[in-house]
Write a protein that holds these residues in place. Structure first.
Motif, short mmCIF file in Angstrom:
data_model
loop_
_atom_site.label_atom_id
_atom_site.label_comp_id
_atom_site.label_asym_id
_atom_site.label_seq_id
_atom_site.Cartn_x
_atom_site.Cartn_y
_atom_site.Cartn_z
N ARG A 48 2.31 -0.78 1.27
CA ARG A 48 1.20 -0.23 2.04
C ARG A 48 1.69 0.48 3.30
NH1 ARG A 48 -3.93 -1.99 0.92
NH2 ARG A 48 -4.53 -2.05 3.12
N MET A 49 2.81 0.06 3.85
CA MET A 49 3.39 0.78 4.99
C MET A 49 3.92 2.14 4.55
SD MET A 49 5.15 -1.98 7.58
CE MET A 49 6.12 -2.91 6.40
N VAL A 50 4.52 2.20 3.36
CA VAL A 50 4.97 3.50 2.84
C VAL A 50 3.77 4.41 2.60
CG1 VAL A 50 6.13 4.67 0.92
CG2 VAL A 50 7.05 2.51 1.79
N ALA A 51 2.67 3.80 2.12
CA ALA A 51 1.46 4.58 1.83
C ALA A 51 0.71 5.01 3.09
CB ALA A 51 0.53 3.77 0.93
N ILE A 71 1.87 9.87 10.21
CA ILE A 71 1.16 10.83 9.37
C ILE A 71 0.11 10.11 8.54
CG2 ILE A 71 1.42 12.46 7.46
CD1 ILE A 71 4.16 13.16 8.53
N ASP A 72 -1.09 10.66 8.46
CA ASP A 72 -2.18 10.05 7.70
C ASP A 72 -1.80 9.92 6.22
OD1 ASP A 72 -3.77 9.82 9.91
OD2 ASP A 72 -4.85 11.71 9.55
N PRO A 73 -2.31 8.89 5.54
CA PRO A 73 -2.02 8.72 4.11
C PRO A 73 -2.29 9.97 3.29
CG PRO A 73 -3.13 6.78 4.96
CD PRO A 73 -3.15 7.79 6.07
N ALA A 79 0.57 9.41 -4.23
CA ALA A 79 -0.60 8.98 -5.01
C ALA A 79 -0.40 7.51 -5.34
CB ALA A 79 -0.73 9.80 -6.28
N MET A 80 -1.47 6.73 -5.19
CA MET A 80 -1.35 5.28 -5.34
C MET A 80 -2.25 4.78 -6.47
SD MET A 80 -1.34 2.56 -2.24
CE MET A 80 -0.80 0.86 -2.47
N VAL A 81 -1.70 3.88 -7.28
CA VAL A 81 -2.46 3.24 -8.35
C VAL A 81 -2.61 1.77 -7.99
CG1 VAL A 81 -2.58 2.72 -10.82
CG2 VAL A 81 -1.52 4.85 -10.04
#
Length: 372
Positions: A48-51, A71-73, A79-81
């Protein structure tokens, strides 16, 4: 596509609780990395920190040439699943796939082409007009992956995406995820607590424990050369047998069984001896060590038998052929080259740690006791 650099990253919550501690991982462009560990080890927090869904307390995360801490997600080109699919229930499959592209003002013709391409790739073309409630769990997961694919991101992030599926479907879906990632060549970070899932998917594993990295390596490196008793006990099914022993000179004693291992002269005191269950066998070869086992349970697995018993007072499990003759007290052989040793601190003892060439020393060992 992009490389990812995670440098000295920590997550500190209120009260000074460190959920993630000084994580360093360099991920190559196109690499499939799996973060694996038990619940509470920090793997989802790190993802979640990477995202960008969790703030970074210390350290930096770079995607490509950009440090993305602030930087905003939506602007990180990821792209997150998710585990729960996160589909919009009131939208059709087509609209779920197209939603992110519409928000980015992508031309309609391009949206249609990308959605059709992803649907064909995932074999969900005939479901495009359906709502998520009319789909099975596997179909919903395909839609969730399709929504990530149409974005054509630099990085895929997977947060335990298969945990809601039944065992058979999980096997099918993890194969499809791996083939899809290879076809697209997109860098991927995948979180799971399932060590078998981790082994089958990863180019490299990152084994986490208590918010820290225990080991990074290919699945075979981690399996054959675990860096600690934690890794040895976590990776592999069944878990590695870990036996308490005492080293003196070139001998390790395990509950009265003396293992004479030239080359371990530098070791003294408490050690842990690791033996993979699948490395134990009925028939001894020259140089093998024989271990006496008091059998108390046999699990029939179809293609093999999982035998549980005691070596002295310590539990020992062995994977044996289906036609193996099992008796109440039996001898099991192990190639001494396949033994693992860990110090009192739980860390692996390798050649050089005791100023010896372990691979050469253990192969010269003679059997210590006859088969029973």
């Amino acid at each position: 596509m992009a490389s990812i650099d995670i440098s000295k990253v920590s997550k500190v919550y209120d009260g000074g609780v460190r959920a993630v501690k000084d994580i360093d991982i360099s991920i190559a462009d196109g690499e499939f990395i799996v973060l694996v560990g038990p619940s509470g080890c920090g793997k989802s927090t790190l993802l979640r920190m990477v995202a960008g869904l969790e703030s970074i307390s210390e350290g930096t995360v770079s995607i490509g040439d950009r440090v993305v801490n602030r930087i905003d997600p939506a602007d990180r080109d990821i792209a997150m699943v998710f585990q729960n699919y996160a589909l919009y229930p009131h939208m059709s499959v087509y609209d779920n796939l197209a939603y992110g592209l519409k928000n980015r003002k992508t031309p309609k013709s391009e949206i249609h082409a990308r959605v059709q391409e992803a649907a064909k790739m995932l074999e969900i073309e005939k479901y495009l007009d359906r709502k998520p409630r009319a789909l099975s769990g596997g179909q919903r997961q395909r839609v969730a992956m399709g929504r990530a694919i149409v974005r054509k991101p630099a990085v895929f992030l997977f947060d335990e995406p298969l945990s809601n599926l039944d065992a058979k479907l999980r096997v099918t879906m993890r194969g499809e995820i791996r083939k899809l990632q290879r076809r697209l060549g997109t860098t991927a970070i995948y979180v799971t607590h399932d060590q078998l899932e981790a082994m089958t998917l990863a180019d490299r594993l990152v084994v986490l424990n208590g918010g820290q990295i225990e080991q990074i390596g290919t699945p075979l490196q981690v399996y054959h050369r675990p860096a600690s008793t934690f890794v040895a006990g976590f990776i592999g099914s069944p878990a590695m047998n870990l036996l308490n022993g005492h080293a003196h000179g070139s001998t390790v004693s395990v509950d009265g069984v003396e293992l004479s291992l030239p080359g371990l002269e530098g070791l003294e005191g408490e050690v842990t001896v690791g033996i993979r269950a699948e490395d134990l066998m009925i028939d001894a070869a020259p140089g093998n060590i024989m271990l006496p086992l008091e059998v108390d349970l046999v699990e029939e697995l179809g293609a093999s038998r999982l035998v549980h018993g005691l070596l002295g007072g310590q539990p020992l499990a062995a994977v044996l052929p289906i036609d193996a003759e099992i008796t109440g007290r039996m001898g099991l052989a192990v190639d001494p080259a396949r033994l693992h040793f860990f110090g009192k601190d739980g860390r692996r003892i390798d050649r050089g740690d005791a100023s010896v060439d372990m691979s050469r020393a253990v192969r010269s060992t003679q059997p210590l006791m006859p088969a029973l």
